[in-house]
Design an enzyme around this catalytic site. Sequence first.
Site, mmCIF file in Angstrom:
data_model
loop_
_atom_site.group_PDB
_atom_site.id
_atom_site.type_symbol
_atom_site.label_atom_id
_atom_site.label_comp_id
_atom_site.label_asym_id
_atom_site.label_seq_id
_atom_site.Cartn_x
_atom_site.Cartn_y
_atom_site.Cartn_z
ATOM 1 N N ASP A 198 -76.625 122.148 -56.281
ATOM 2 C CA ASP A 198 -75.790 122.484 -57.433
ATOM 3 C C ASP A 198 -75.343 123.946 -57.367
ATOM 4 O O ASP A 198 -76.102 124.810 -56.907
ATOM 5 C CB ASP A 198 -76.590 122.246 -58.720
ATOM 6 C CG ASP A 198 -75.716 122.224 -59.955
ATOM 7 O OD1 ASP A 198 -74.484 122.046 -59.824
ATOM 8 O OD2 ASP A 198 -76.249 122.398 -61.062
ATOM 9 N N GLY A 217 -69.258 125.307 -57.395
ATOM 10 C CA GLY A 217 -68.127 125.757 -58.203
ATOM 11 C C GLY A 217 -68.364 127.130 -58.807
ATOM 12 O O GLY A 217 -67.471 127.999 -58.811
ATOM 13 N N HIS A 271 -67.351 124.510 -52.066
ATOM 14 C CA HIS A 271 -67.778 123.285 -51.383
ATOM 15 C C HIS A 271 -67.836 123.489 -49.865
ATOM 16 O O HIS A 271 -68.735 122.969 -49.194
ATOM 17 C CB HIS A 271 -66.825 122.138 -51.724
ATOM 18 C CG HIS A 271 -66.872 121.729 -53.168
ATOM 19 N ND1 HIS A 271 -68.053 121.486 -53.832
ATOM 20 C CD2 HIS A 271 -65.871 121.531 -54.081
ATOM 21 C CE1 HIS A 271 -67.784 121.147 -55.095
ATOM 22 N NE2 HIS A 271 -66.481 121.172 -55.256
ATOM 23 N N LEU A 302 -86.181 113.931 -37.716
ATOM 24 C CA LEU A 302 -85.923 114.038 -39.153
ATOM 25 C C LEU A 302 -84.935 112.960 -39.539
ATOM 26 O O LEU A 302 -84.030 112.638 -38.763
ATOM 27 C CB LEU A 302 -85.331 115.419 -39.489
ATOM 28 C CG LEU A 302 -84.884 115.627 -40.946
ATOM 29 C CD1 LEU A 302 -86.113 115.856 -41.844
ATOM 30 C CD2 LEU A 302 -83.930 116.820 -41.065
ATOM 31 N N ARG A 354 -83.944 121.743 -57.255
ATOM 32 C CA ARG A 354 -82.576 121.844 -57.777
ATOM 33 C C ARG A 354 -82.167 123.311 -57.770
ATOM 34 O O ARG A 354 -82.892 124.171 -58.254
ATOM 35 C CB ARG A 354 -82.452 121.287 -59.189
ATOM 36 C CG ARG A 354 -80.998 121.372 -59.678
ATOM 37 C CD ARG A 354 -80.756 120.734 -61.020
ATOM 38 N NE ARG A 354 -79.324 120.745 -61.302
ATOM 39 C CZ ARG A 354 -78.651 119.756 -61.854
ATOM 40 N NH1 ARG A 354 -79.279 118.661 -62.189
ATOM 41 N NH2 ARG A 354 -77.352 119.860 -62.072
ATOM 42 N N VAL A 368 -82.631 116.480 -63.822
ATOM 43 C CA VAL A 368 -82.612 115.731 -62.567
ATOM 44 C C VAL A 368 -81.329 114.926 -62.373
ATOM 45 O O VAL A 368 -81.103 114.372 -61.292
ATOM 46 C CB VAL A 368 -83.850 114.812 -62.433
ATOM 47 C CG1 VAL A 368 -85.125 115.647 -62.381
ATOM 48 C CG2 VAL A 368 -83.922 113.810 -63.570
#
Length: 220
Positions: free
Chosen positions: A8, A11, A25, A120, A168, A175
């Site tokens: 997050d 922007g 982004h 992974l 986060r 969440v």
Amino acid sequence: MHVAIIMDGNGRWAKKRGLKRTEGHKRGAEVVKEITTYCANNPEISVLTLYAFSTENWKRPKMEVDFLMRLLDNWLKKELPTYIQNEVKFEVIGDISKFSPALRKRIEYTKEVTKNYKKLTQVLALNYGSRDEITRAVKKMIEKNEEITPENIQKNLDISRDVDLLIRTSGEIRVSNFLLWQIAYAEMFFTKTLWPDFTPEELDGIITEFKKRERRFGGI
């Protein structure tokens, strides 16, 4: 260890710098490469699940959604050598039926090329929402005439492995409909760092702190 990250802040990162959201982004995609490479070279981490595009993200402006679709397609094409070099298996959770045929083909091709790697597993959550995932899991069980039990629900989810560590970025403490079933006993970390500024060093510090926590899974 299964690490899941809600990426997050792209922007806000761009806005702070007077840039278009798309620049955030772009930088965020570069961080995905850095974090994935770090995890591939950390033997303690076996699965990295990244919240890339939610079922709610379609509400964003069409221009931004279209850009994100192009960014994903270009990123998968560009970063395939990174997957191969680091022996990373690529997987997807969510309903990608809404994506263009070309993008779905790119996703399936990347999955096929990397399917045998074991260092992974990187999982991208694309057009993903946990409530949608659980609903689809229950529908599968009904179709297969399976008894509705916690074990059978988990088995029919897009990803059945429980999350050990949920992170986060950006300072938000929620969440956001991400892996609600799988994070039942996860340790959670919320950092104020915006995703484009998140580094392998910060992740390493979080993992160090994670290992200090006592996980009792409901016991004493």
